[in-house]
Scaffold this motif. Structure first.
Motif, mmCIF file in Angstrom:
data_model
loop_
_atom_site.group_PDB
_atom_site.id
_atom_site.type_symbol
_atom_site.label_atom_id
_atom_site.label_comp_id
_atom_site.label_asym_id
_atom_site.label_seq_id
_atom_site.Cartn_x
_atom_site.Cartn_y
_atom_site.Cartn_z
ATOM 1 N N LEU A 1 0.831 -1.214 0.000
ATOM 2 C CA LEU A 1 0.000 0.000 0.000
ATOM 3 C C LEU A 1 0.862 1.259 0.000
ATOM 4 C CD1 LEU A 1 -2.692 -1.106 2.592
ATOM 5 C CD2 LEU A 1 -2.843 -1.158 0.097
ATOM 6 N N VAL A 2 1.905 1.256 0.806
ATOM 7 C CA VAL A 2 2.791 2.417 0.904
ATOM 8 C C VAL A 2 3.387 2.737 -0.462
ATOM 9 C CG1 VAL A 2 4.979 3.223 1.886
ATOM 10 C CG2 VAL A 2 3.298 2.110 3.344
ATOM 11 N N SER A 3 3.742 1.705 -1.216
ATOM 12 C CA SER A 3 4.375 1.921 -2.522
ATOM 13 C C SER A 3 3.439 2.606 -3.515
ATOM 14 C CB SER A 3 4.864 0.594 -3.103
ATOM 15 O OG SER A 3 3.771 -0.232 -3.455
ATOM 16 N N GLN A 4 2.152 2.627 -3.236
ATOM 17 C CA GLN A 4 1.175 3.246 -4.138
ATOM 18 C C GLN A 4 0.925 4.723 -3.845
ATOM 19 O OE1 GLN A 4 0.050 1.440 -6.824
ATOM 20 N NE2 GLN A 4 1.637 0.125 -5.977
ATOM 21 N N MET A 5 1.536 5.258 -2.796
ATOM 22 C CA MET A 5 1.376 6.685 -2.488
ATOM 23 C C MET A 5 1.925 7.532 -3.616
ATOM 24 S SD MET A 5 2.171 7.794 1.405
ATOM 25 C CE MET A 5 3.528 6.689 1.709
ATOM 26 N N SER A 6 1.411 8.730 -3.724
ATOM 27 C CA SER A 6 1.950 9.652 -4.725
ATOM 28 C C SER A 6 3.324 10.146 -4.267
ATOM 29 C CB SER A 6 1.012 10.838 -4.919
ATOM 30 O OG SER A 6 1.075 11.699 -3.799
ATOM 31 N N GLU A 7 4.142 10.511 -5.220
ATOM 32 C CA GLU A 7 5.470 11.017 -4.877
ATOM 33 C C GLU A 7 5.396 12.277 -4.016
ATOM 34 O OE1 GLU A 7 9.453 12.646 -7.079
ATOM 35 O OE2 GLU A 7 8.476 10.873 -7.926
ATOM 36 N N PRO A 8 4.497 13.229 -4.320
ATOM 37 C CA PRO A 8 4.409 14.400 -3.431
ATOM 38 C C PRO A 8 4.055 14.024 -1.989
ATOM 39 C CG PRO A 8 3.315 14.869 -5.504
ATOM 40 C CD PRO A 8 3.659 13.402 -5.520
ATOM 41 N N ASP A 9 3.211 13.006 -1.804
ATOM 42 C CA ASP A 9 2.872 12.561 -0.454
ATOM 43 C C ASP A 9 4.096 11.953 0.235
ATOM 44 O OD1 ASP A 9 0.295 13.416 -0.844
ATOM 45 O OD2 ASP A 9 -0.579 11.409 -0.984
ATOM 46 N N MET A 10 4.858 11.149 -0.504
ATOM 47 C CA MET A 10 6.071 10.558 0.063
ATOM 48 C C MET A 10 7.056 11.639 0.483
ATOM 49 S SD MET A 10 6.801 7.450 -2.585
ATOM 50 C CE MET A 10 5.730 6.041 -2.765
ATOM 51 N N ARG A 11 7.211 12.646 -0.364
ATOM 52 C CA ARG A 11 8.139 13.743 -0.067
ATOM 53 C C ARG A 11 7.653 14.565 1.128
ATOM 54 N NH1 ARG A 11 12.163 14.059 -3.631
ATOM 55 N NH2 ARG A 11 11.924 12.867 -5.559
ATOM 56 N N ALA A 12 6.345 14.744 1.241
ATOM 57 C CA ALA A 12 5.789 15.486 2.378
ATOM 58 C C ALA A 12 6.065 14.742 3.677
ATOM 59 C CB ALA A 12 4.286 15.696 2.184
ATOM 60 N N ILE A 13 5.917 13.429 3.666
ATOM 61 C CA ILE A 13 6.200 12.621 4.861
ATOM 62 C C ILE A 13 7.668 12.762 5.243
ATOM 63 C CG2 ILE A 13 6.412 10.238 5.678
ATOM 64 C CD1 ILE A 13 3.747 9.709 4.148
#
Length: 172
Positions: A122-134
């Motif tokens: 599931l984590v791998s499906q996050m958007s890149e902007p969301d990953m960068r925000a985290i």
């Protein structure tokens, strides 16, 4: 009557169109922040919260919830999650991000296939902007805490508190 209705509609719609245009222009600068967040850090905080990340990565959160001060958030826990894979622990995310660039963090979230209960698919499906925000939020908290225990293989008894995550065997 028709012209009055037309004028009223124009008065109502024109501000909305102007707002939509300016929003579209600002989107060209980058994706909008999550849930009205005013910064990537605030968006990251929100995403980690709604993702339930505290449950495994914040010590004491399962027991006391929001009573845990933010200074202790995401410092990992020695509480184990035991199943057929062995025993795993919620990593200290604040230390983890100190050793990774933002691009490395994104790549880790996209490609890592590690042990449960972390929901890597599931984590791998996050958007890149969301990953960068985290990443930005976790970095903003600064390093704290200690490394969590290494995963244990199946059959090895943990020396820490743990919960068993194994369904009972059902007859065929």
């Amino acid at each position: 009557m028709y012209r009055i209705a037309q004028a009223a509609l124009l008065v109502l719609v024109l501000p909305l169109m102007t707002s939509a245009c300016s929003e579209t222009e600002s989107m060209a600068e980058g994706p909008p922040h999550v849930a009205g967040a005013s910064s990537p850090e605030e968006a990251g905080r929100y995403l980690l919260t709604i993702g339930g990340c505290h449950d495994c990565h914040t010590p004491g959160f399962l027991e006391t919830g929001w009573e845990v001060p933010e200074s202790d958030w995401f410092t990992g826990t020695a509480f184990g999650w035991r199943g057929p894979w062995g025993t795993t622990y919620g990593a200290n995310l604040r230390l983890t991000v100190q050793n990774l660039t933002e691009d490395q963090f994104v790549e880790t979230l996209r490609s890592r296939k590690a042990l449960p209960p972390m929901p890597w698919p599931l984590v791998s499906q996050m958007s890149e902007p969301d990953m960068r925000a985290i990443y930005k939020y976790l970095r903003s908290l600064g390093p704290a805490g200690v490394a969590t225990p290494a995963p244990l293989p199946p059959g090895e008894e943990p020396q820490t508190p743990y919960v068993i995550l194994a369904p009972p065997t059902f007859p065929q």
